[in-house]
Write an enzyme that holds these catalytic residues in place. Structure first.
Site, PDB file in Angstrom:
ATOM      1  N   TRP A 101       0.709  -1.205   0.173  1.00 47.91           N
ATOM      2  CA  TRP A 101      -0.010  -0.283   0.220  1.00 47.91           C
ATOM      3  C   TRP A 101       0.929   1.246   0.054  1.00 47.91           C
ATOM      4  CZ3 TRP A 101      -0.230   4.130   3.563  1.00 47.91           C
ATOM      5  CH2 TRP A 101      -1.419   4.990   3.183  1.00 47.91           C
TER       6      TRP A 101
ATOM      7  N   GLU B 244      -3.175  -3.085  -2.386  1.00 48.95           N
ATOM      8  CA  GLU B 244      -4.079  -2.411  -1.621  1.00 48.95           C
ATOM      9  C   GLU B 244      -4.597  -1.227  -2.193  1.00 48.95           C
ATOM     10  OE1 GLU B 244      -5.302  -1.309   3.020  1.00 48.95           O
ATOM     11  OE2 GLU B 244      -3.294  -2.037   2.514  1.00 48.95           O
TER      12      GLU B 244
ATOM     13  N   LYS C 275      -7.240   2.421  -2.079  1.00 49.84           N
ATOM     14  CA  LYS C 275      -7.680   3.395  -1.310  1.00 49.84           C
ATOM     15  C   LYS C 275      -8.518   4.366  -2.045  1.00 49.84           C
ATOM     16  CE  LYS C 275      -6.908   5.689   3.299  1.00 49.84           C
ATOM     17  NZ  LYS C 275      -5.787   5.916   4.241  1.00 49.84           N
TER      18      LYS C 275
ATOM     19  N   ASP D 111      -9.610  -3.731   1.747  1.00 55.22           N
ATOM     20  CA  ASP D 111      -9.658  -3.052   3.087  1.00 55.22           C
ATOM     21  C   ASP D 111     -11.130  -2.530   3.151  1.00 55.22           C
ATOM     22  OD1 ASP D 111      -9.804  -0.873   5.025  1.00 55.22           O
ATOM     23  OD2 ASP D 111      -7.485  -1.481   5.447  1.00 55.22           O
TER      24      ASP D 111
ATOM     25  N   HIS E 130     -11.739   1.377   2.840  1.00 54.76           N
ATOM     26  CA  HIS E 130     -10.996   2.014   1.589  1.00 54.76           C
ATOM     27  C   HIS E 130     -11.806   2.423   0.664  1.00 54.76           C
ATOM     28  CE1 HIS E 130      -6.393   1.242   2.900  1.00 54.76           C
ATOM     29  NE2 HIS E 130      -7.184   1.799   3.906  1.00 54.76           N
TER      30      HIS E 130
ATOM     31  N   HIS F 241      -8.122  -6.755   4.719  1.00 56.93           N
ATOM     32  CA  HIS F 241      -7.793  -5.886   5.938  1.00 56.93           C
ATOM     33  C   HIS F 241      -9.234  -5.548   6.652  1.00 56.93           C
ATOM     34  CE1 HIS F 241      -3.480  -4.217   5.604  1.00 56.93           C
ATOM     35  NE2 HIS F 241      -3.614  -5.627   5.913  1.00 56.93           N
TER      36      HIS F 241
ATOM     37  N   ASP G 127     -13.746   7.851   7.227  1.00 56.67           N
ATOM     38  CA  ASP G 127     -12.546   7.194   8.089  1.00 56.67           C
ATOM     39  C   ASP G 127     -12.400   6.006   8.134  1.00 56.67           C
ATOM     40  OD1 ASP G 127     -10.246   7.619   9.512  1.00 56.67           O
ATOM     41  OD2 ASP G 127     -11.203   7.962  11.477  1.00 56.67           O
TER      42      ASP G 127
ATOM     43  N   ASP H  68     -10.353   3.441   9.945  1.00 59.60           N
ATOM     44  CA  ASP H  68      -9.650   2.369  11.118  1.00 59.60           C
ATOM     45  C   ASP H  68     -10.117   2.255  12.367  1.00 59.60           C
ATOM     46  OD1 ASP H  68      -7.555   1.450   9.143  1.00 59.60           O
ATOM     47  OD2 ASP H  68      -6.891   3.793   8.979  1.00 59.60           O
TER      48      ASP H  68
ATOM     49  N   ASP I  38      -6.779  -4.491  10.629  1.00 60.07           N
ATOM     50  CA  ASP I  38      -6.152  -3.254  10.322  1.00 60.07           C
ATOM     51  C   ASP I  38      -6.814  -2.039  11.013  1.00 60.07           C
ATOM     52  OD1 ASP I  38      -4.569  -1.131   9.558  1.00 60.07           O
ATOM     53  OD2 ASP I  38      -4.880  -1.371   7.404  1.00 60.07           O
TER      54      ASP I  38
END
Length: 413
Positions: A183, A223, A225, A256, A259, A283, A291, A293, A323
């Site tokens: 990433w 990965e 995003k 993810d 993302h 992930h 947001d 995470d 993650d």
């Protein structure tokens, strides 16, 4: 045990074997990320997070060195049921006397041997690895592998190559392939004048990194995003770029679930990739608006992700990693709660009469399908979860144990 036996009878009526579900779950390997413990700072000299990602909060007790991070991981892992791996970033190299002398383009396995010993001491299932393309002076104007600066690009290409070499040794150490996830933070805050140029440079850089690596011991993933902090207008490695790159290079896509656009869900993407890829990497995080995470909780999208893994017989095809990073709460609580949440979701999926529900769909019995999909939500899932914890020598009262560790260890830092 009495409650479990009663639950077992209830599940048997819909054709679900609770013991089989528990035995399957305990062998699903979850990759636990090291970076929750120190807010993604690492050991190689960075003092602040950068690259479009950010940790918020200032809860006391953050790990400040190898010894403290090892201690925190050991404690957190002890409160997590099931089979686990460790997920490392290259920035967690233990450089010793070479700190400040050896940069990321020169890292070798010797700087991660302590991690191997540590993971083996915890009987972990292996180590996954991530080259670290952020938190470094060679991130120029927010760019790494897509930079127009040849020196910048070459530095990060070398770092990628060294990461693959390290990963091969990690794979050999545990006798199974090491997942390497690539990433990069590259992008622009405002509308770019050239969108294609950076992507062509990224494509060329990735080709050079992947030109020669040990495919027996290394599984490579890329990965995407949708955006990052400071790169809101344009991300070089977006979803379309990486899915095409992975498909044409015979590597893996990593999804993810924080993302993407807030209206997109990873649960719907898993089956699309399984139609074309032998392996899919995840992930698992929890997005809140834009947001990505937040600590994973036992919520609807996590359940849907787990359902897609289980009902598509993809337990051995989907590589699951965690993650997230939260500095506003006790970091061990974040670690343990998130890991247990994905375990709960997988167990929930394993306890569904998946073949029966598929049959109803294929027969067009959508009225009955809706009925049974609602009915299974109230089955005694918790009793099976508690039995699973008991068999794993765990219980649900981990708050007191984490609070004790907080008082005995974290408050003294």
């Amino acid at each position: 045990m009495t409650r479990f036996l009663e639950a077992k009878k209830i599940y048997e009526k819909i054709g679900v074997d609770c013991d089989k579900a528990i035995n399957t779950l305990k062998n699903i390997s979850i990759s636990v990320h090291c970076w929750q413990g120190d807010d993604v700072i690492g050991f190689d000299g960075s003092s602040a997070l950068s690259g479009g990602i950010q940790t918020t909060g200032n809860y006391f007790g953050k790990a400040r060195n190898k010894e403290e991070l090892f201690s925190d991981i050991r404690k957190a892992i002890s409160l997590m049921p099931g089979k686990k791996r460790l997920n490392l970033h290259a920035s967690y190299a233990i450089l010793g006397d070479d700190l400040g002398k050896v940069d990321r383009d020169k890292y070798t396995i010797k700087y991660f041997k302590e991690w191997i010993d540590f993971a083996k001491s915890l009987n972990l299932d292996g180590i996954d690895f991530n080259p670290t393309f952020f938190g470094h002076k060679m991130v120029k104007d927010g760019l790494t592998l897509s930079s127009p600066d040849d020196n910048v690009r070459e530095f990060w290409i070398e770092h990628g190559k060294r990461s693959l070499e390290i990963a091969a040794e990690l794979g050999k150490a545990f006798g199974k392939p090491c997942l390497v996830n690539i990433w990069i933070p590259d992008g622009f805050k405002d509308v770019p004048a050239d969108r294609l140029g950076p992507r062509l440079r990224l494509k060329d850089s990735l080709d050079k990194i992947l030109s020669n690596y040990d495919k027996k011991w290394v599984t490579v993933a890329v990965e995407s995003k949708v955006f990052g902090i400071g790169v809101e207008s344009y991300t070089v490695g977006n979803n379309e770029f990486y899915q095409n790159y992975a498909a044409t290079r015979g590597i893996c896509c990593l999804l993810d679930n924080g993302h993407y656009h807030p209206t997109e869900v990873v649960s719907d993407k898993i089956s699309s990739l399984l139609a074309f890829y032998d392996k899919v990497a995840l992930h698992v995080t929890r997005p809140v608006r834009w947001d990505s995470d937040h600590v994973v909780l036992f919520e609807d999208e996590i359940k849907e992700i787990a359902k897609e893994i289980v009902r598509n017989d993809a337990i051995n095809k989907v590589i699951i990693g965690l993650d997230y990073f939260d500095a506003s709460i006790n970091r061990l609580m974040a670690w343990v709660t998130g890991e247990r949440a994905i375990e709960k979701a997988l167990l929930y999926a394993l306890l569904l009469p998946n073949d029966f529900l598929k049959k109803l769909q294929n027969e067009g019995n959508f009225t009955e399908l809706m009925y049974y999909q609602e009915k299974v939500k109230l089955l005694p899932f918790e009793d099976v979860w508690q039995e699973y914890l008991t068999r794993e020598n765990q219980n649900d009262d981990y708050l007191d144990e984490i609070k004790a560790y907080e008082n005995d260890v974290l408050r003294k830092r």
